[in-house]
Structures are given as C-alpha cells and as structure tokens.
Design an enzyme around this catalytic site. Structure first.
Site, PDB file in Angstrom:
ATOM      1  N   SER A  43     -10.761  -5.887  -3.779  1.00 48.07           N
ATOM      2  CA  SER A  43      -9.975  -5.035  -4.653  1.00 48.07           C
ATOM      3  C   SER A  43     -10.770  -3.766  -4.891  1.00 48.07           C
ATOM      4  O   SER A  43     -12.011  -3.781  -4.833  1.00 48.07           O
ATOM      5  CB  SER A  43      -9.684  -5.740  -5.987  1.00 48.07           C
ATOM      6  OG  SER A  43      -8.914  -4.907  -6.834  1.00 48.07           O
ATOM      7  N   LYS A 104       5.268  -5.391   4.103  1.00 51.03           N
ATOM      8  CA  LYS A 104       6.169  -4.295   4.458  1.00 51.03           C
ATOM      9  C   LYS A 104       6.064  -3.165   3.436  1.00 51.03           C
ATOM     10  O   LYS A 104       5.643  -3.392   2.292  1.00 51.03           O
ATOM     11  CB  LYS A 104       7.606  -4.822   4.572  1.00 51.03           C
ATOM     12  CG  LYS A 104       8.162  -5.390   3.251  1.00 51.03           C
ATOM     13  CD  LYS A 104       8.678  -4.323   2.322  1.00 51.03           C
ATOM     14  CE  LYS A 104       8.753  -4.754   0.900  1.00 51.03           C
ATOM     15  NZ  LYS A 104       8.996  -3.657  -0.045  1.00 51.03           N
TER      16      LYS A 104
END
Length: 375
Positions: A43, A104
């Site tokens: 992260s 996506k």
C-alpha cells in the site's frame, strides 16, 4: 501440492475484495490440488500495508510495489490500484515474470492498454481481467443459453448499470469522479464486457454523457472542476444489424448496485438482474401459442449457487448467491489455470480490446456522431 504465492498491490476496497476471495478458496473449493499463500501486500502508506498484513495474514508488507515484485515467493500479482497506475505496475509485473490479475478497466485509454497488452504478449505469465459478473451461476447459464443457440439471431439488447452515489453535490469525490475515472470506465465496462462476451463486438457506437455538477468538493476541503461523467447513454450496432442500448449512471435515484442484461432474439429471450442474482429468466419463442397460454412464458431458471465441481458444495447450492461469490470463482478459475499451465480466458489482450471500444464511445460523445469501432 503446488503453492501459489500472491502479491497484492493496493489495500482499498478492491484489494480487500481480492483478499476476501483468496482467503475463501479453500472453503469453497475443498478438493483443489493447489493452495494459496498470501505472500506480500503493498500500500502507498506503510501503516496501511502493515494493517493489511496483520488483518489478512500476508507474510510481508511494503509501501514500494517494486519490493513486492522482487519477492521470489510472489507468483501472482493482484493489481487493485487506481486506473492511472495500472500501466506502470502491470508492465513491471509482466517484465518480472509474474502472472497478473488486474482489476478493470485495464487502463485509462486505449493507447495505455495497448502498451500493457504488448508487454503481456512477450511475457511468460498468464493474465486475467477481473470481471466478476461473468462468474455467477445465473450469468454463466445466460451465456450458455446464447452459446446453445436458444436465443437465435439477436434482434435487440439492453444493459444498464445504475448507482445513486453521486447525486449529493456536497459529497467529497474520490478518484473515480476525476478524469481518470467516469461511469463508462467504472460501471459501463462491466455492462459492455457482459454484452461483448455473450454477443460479440459492435461495429458502430454512439454515446452521450452528462456531468451533473460543474464542481464538487474534495476530501481535503478543496474544490474540483475537472470531473468525469456521471451518466452515459450508449447505442451499439452489431454486425448483423441488431441495435441495443447501454446506460451507466451514478445519478440513478433509488438504485443500489443494479446491473441488468436483456437479450432478445428470433428463438428466445433472456433477462438477468444483479439485484435478483439467483435466477436467469428465459423465454422460449419456439413454444407454440395456445389457448390459456399453454406453457409459453418466461421460465425462472434457479441457478442460485450451483457452481460446477469442485465448487457448488459450500455453501450449499440452494443458498442465495452473493456479489462476492463471483469474485471468488473468478479468482479460482484463474489460479486453476496457473496451477495447471492452461491459458485463462479474458486476459489482458481482451481488456485492451474492450478499452478500444470504450475509447470509441468517448470519441462519439466528443464528436456527436456514430463512430466505427476499431479492431
């Protein structure tokens, strides 16, 4: 038993969703011959990466994705970051010899997607675009109905993906409302993927979009004027002349997460709604009209959670299906291909082709004219 090490980049909503799917695999598919290890998580904030490792059980954590890619225990890289970071991270992962599982859309535009696809063509790893809606039993059955010829020649089709989260003008925006986002890339990509998967690609498209407000507040107390579209209406023409419509909207009052598909043909029709996920509705046009109706009408096919083996045993197949279950089956089928050296369907090249379609829609919106879809 083969162990597949997972490296996950991005600990937002989708990073947690991918992790949830991975942790559930052993329960939903108890007889598989491979296992998953949560090897590394990344992260941009180190404290968030540490939180992910502690919460989900990743063996290592970092705030530099290059460190994750250099980890020899990472076989598959899950990319769960904002759209404008996909190209850099995906190409780096492919060059590092990793398998890539990418959320996506593939990129922010067709040129960026083409560069990722070119890297994938020269890389040893397998790839998959994450379109989870393909992987619920009712949608899988709908696809089978089309493939079996039960719809006949397609006459018309409709898809809608509706949310209501952008109606409030005072709600602070995230990156999906900025220029790298928009409802075509976010919601429309799901609807367009299902339609092109079932029916093939259109030859021509037309599109109009709307941005509801001229400015919106940011999370840091500022104001943003460079905003993406909140609503898109699209028309698609298939090579056989069939016409259909697609709507993507985050200003659809009263909607939650409403993705619907309707396909009508010379032999039959089908309907599916993500808010009624256990069933696909099929109309058999070949049945004769009879007094009192006979047996003609829409049949409610009870797909529920009836996955093919080795799925479909836990939870029981009669239990209602959930949104997250499609993500789990999507990840399972990809890892099963990785474990056995098969090529997964819907890889990065498919994502690049879909990106071209979405670019064609954006061009139509800009010019106000129908646009031929580039192959």
């Amino acid at each position: 038993m083969k162990t597949i090490g997972i490296g996950l980049i991005g600990w937002g909503f989708m990073g947690r969703t991918h992790t949830h799917a991975l942790r559930d695999l052993a329960l939903y598919y108890p007889d598989i011959d491979f296992r998953v290890k949560l090897a590394h998580v990344c992260s941009r904030r180190l404290e968030k990466a540490r939180e992910a490792a502690e919460l989900a059980g990743f063996a290592r954590y970092t705030d530099d994705y290059r460190v994750l890619l250099a980890d020899p225990e990472v076989d598959v890289v899950s990319i769960c970051t904002p759209n404008d970071q996909h190209e850099e991270m995906a190409i780096a992962a492919l060059k590092a010899g990793k398998h890539v599982y990418i959320d996506k859309p593939l990129a922010v535009n067709a040129e960026s997607a083409a560069r990722i696809a070119e890297a994938a063509r020269h890389a040893p790893g397998s790839t998959r675009m994450v379109f989870n809606n393909r992987y619920t039993p009712a949608v899988m059955r709908a696809k089978a109905l089309v493939d079996e010829g039960r719809i006949g020649d397609v006459l018309s089709f409709q898809a809608r993906y509706l949310h209501s989260g952008s109606i409030d003008p005072n709600k602070p925006i995230g990156w999906k409302q900025q220029l790298q986002g928009g409802v075509i890339l976010d919601l429309g990509s799901h609807a367009l993927d299902l339609l092109t998967w079932m029916l093939g690609y259109p030859s021509k498209v037309f599109c109009r979009t709307r941005t509801l407000y001229p400015q919106r507040p940011t999370r840091d107390g500022g104001t943003e004027r460079a905003l993406s579209e909140d609503q898109a209406l699209m028309m698609l023409e298939l090579p056989n002349g069939a016409l259909g419509t697609v709507e993507a909207s985050k200003i659809a009052t009263g909607s939650n997460d409403e993705l619907t598909i309707e396909i009508r043909g010379t032999k039959g029709a089908l309907l599916w709604n993500a808010m009624d996920p256990n069933y696909v509705y099929y109309f058999d046009q070949t049945l004769p009209e009879q007094p009192l109706g006979g047996m003609r009408g829409f049949t409610q096919i009870e797909s529920v959670a009836r996955y093919p083996a080795p799925g479909g045993t836990f939870l029981p197949p009669k239990n209602s299906i959930g949104w997250d279950r499609g993500h789990t089956h999507c990840y399972y089928t990809f890892l099963d291909c990785v474990a056995h050296g098969r090529t997964p369907e819907n890889g990065i090249e498919c994502g690049a082709r879909l990106q071209k379609l979405m670019d064609s829609l954006a061009r139509s919106n800009k010019t106000g004219a129908w646009v031929d879809v580039e192959e």
